[in-house]
Design a protein around this motif. Sequence first.
Motif, PDB file in Angstrom:
ATOM      1  N   TYR A   1      -0.721  -7.445 -26.789  1.00 53.00           N
ATOM      2  CA  TYR A   1      -2.026  -7.903 -27.700  1.00 53.00           C
ATOM      3  C   TYR A   1      -1.431  -9.023 -28.427  1.00 53.00           C
TER       4      TYR A   1
ATOM      5  N   CYS B   1      -1.071 -11.237 -31.646  1.00 58.92           N
ATOM      6  CA  CYS B   1      -0.598 -11.502 -33.087  1.00 58.92           C
ATOM      7  C   CYS B   1      -0.732 -12.554 -33.659  1.00 58.92           C
TER       8      CYS B   1
ATOM      9  N   GLY C   1       3.406  -3.318 -36.662  1.00 64.05           N
ATOM     10  CA  GLY C   1       2.343  -2.985 -35.873  1.00 64.05           C
ATOM     11  C   GLY C   1       0.830  -3.776 -36.503  1.00 64.05           C
TER      12      GLY C   1
ATOM     13  N   CYS D   1      -1.161  -6.084 -36.083  1.00 68.91           N
ATOM     14  CA  CYS D   1      -2.106  -6.513 -34.916  1.00 68.91           C
ATOM     15  C   CYS D   1      -2.602  -5.544 -33.855  1.00 68.91           C
ATOM     16  N   ARG D   2      -1.883  -4.470 -33.753  1.00 62.04           N
ATOM     17  CA  ARG D   2      -1.975  -3.390 -32.595  1.00 62.04           C
ATOM     18  C   ARG D   2      -3.239  -3.209 -32.250  1.00 62.04           C
TER      19      ARG D   2
ATOM     20  N   ARG E   1      -8.057  -6.199 -26.281  1.00 58.08           N
ATOM     21  CA  ARG E   1      -7.138  -6.235 -25.088  1.00 58.08           C
ATOM     22  C   ARG E   1      -7.919  -6.660 -24.129  1.00 58.08           C
TER      23      ARG E   1
ATOM     24  N   ARG F   1       2.337  -9.830 -28.349  1.00 57.01           N
ATOM     25  CA  ARG F   1       3.586  -9.135 -28.611  1.00 57.01           C
ATOM     26  C   ARG F   1       3.332  -7.738 -27.342  1.00 57.01           C
TER      27      ARG F   1
ATOM     28  N   ASP G   1       3.276  -4.134 -26.334  1.00 53.84           N
ATOM     29  CA  ASP G   1       3.071  -2.751 -27.357  1.00 53.84           C
ATOM     30  C   ASP G   1       4.130  -1.781 -26.719  1.00 53.84           C
TER      31      ASP G   1
ATOM     32  N   ASP H   1       7.847  -3.776 -31.337  1.00 55.85           N
ATOM     33  CA  ASP H   1       6.875  -4.693 -30.381  1.00 55.85           C
ATOM     34  C   ASP H   1       7.299  -6.071 -30.422  1.00 55.85           C
TER      35      ASP H   1
END
Length: 278
Positions: free
Chosen positions: A94, A96, A125, A127-128, A132, A142, A144, A181
């Motif tokens: 994802y 970041c 986390g 920006c998790r 996507r 990053r 995951d 991550d």
Amino acid sequence: MITRFAPSPTGPLHLGHAYSALLASDMAREEGGALLLRIEDIDQSRSRPEWERQIEDDLHWLGINWPTPVLRQSDRIPAYRSALELLWERGLLYPCTCTRRDIYEAASAPQEGARTGPDGVIYPGTCRGKARTGPLPDGAMRLDMSRALNGLESIEFQDTGAQNPGNHNVSAISMLETVGDIVVARRDFGTSYHLSVVVDDAFQNITHVVRGADLFEATQIHVLLQTLLGYPTPVYHHHRLIRDENGRRLAKRDDARALSLYRREGLTPQNIRALVGL
Ligand code: GLU
Ligand code: ZN
């Protein structure tokens, strides 16, 4: 047996590099294998062609030889991009957009500061949840970790060095908690140290990675990336670090211990071997 010496051309080689390169070269010779030189110059703002020439000159002086052409990481950006695309298409990455400061603040517990692992501060986390989908975006990316480890109980590798000898088995839970991550692409390079090393070790068919014990903790990351990308895992040999008289490990800033200075003072390669305990 194929091993490599992979310096970054951001300064002169010091005794620690000499030890690493001589050890790798000796091991290759004993096994009838080959030593490859790889120039790790993804950080173009710090890399200099002059340092590259100096490094090659110092290595030749030490009696170390390698096949040419030498692999230069700055020529490999498309290969790193392909590896990123593979991971992106599987939903494992994802984007970041956090700054260092954002990360530090979000990861800090009151009074305790932020916990760090082999890739720096363990990412909180933030920006998790970012999208996507679509083509791989530019910018920082990053891995995951929780998704990457899905279905894996642990990662395994073998170390033949005296510091951490034997088979290592790192559990998924431990990687999740102590690594987190990691950055696989930096905004400014489009790749990261971890990703480039893994892609190139596979591309160069490296069977034995000989390097300093300071990189031992990074190895779990490398083995995980190898697993995700379908690459074989080499045998690792993390060697002791050469320290100064105060017990501190040598770094690039220790120009006082640059090999070129010892050369100028009239020391021989045999003297250097003795200095590093070979
Ligand atoms: N380029 C790294 C360094 O100069 C070494 C990378 C590696 O051996 O994996 O420390
Ligand atoms: Zn972020």
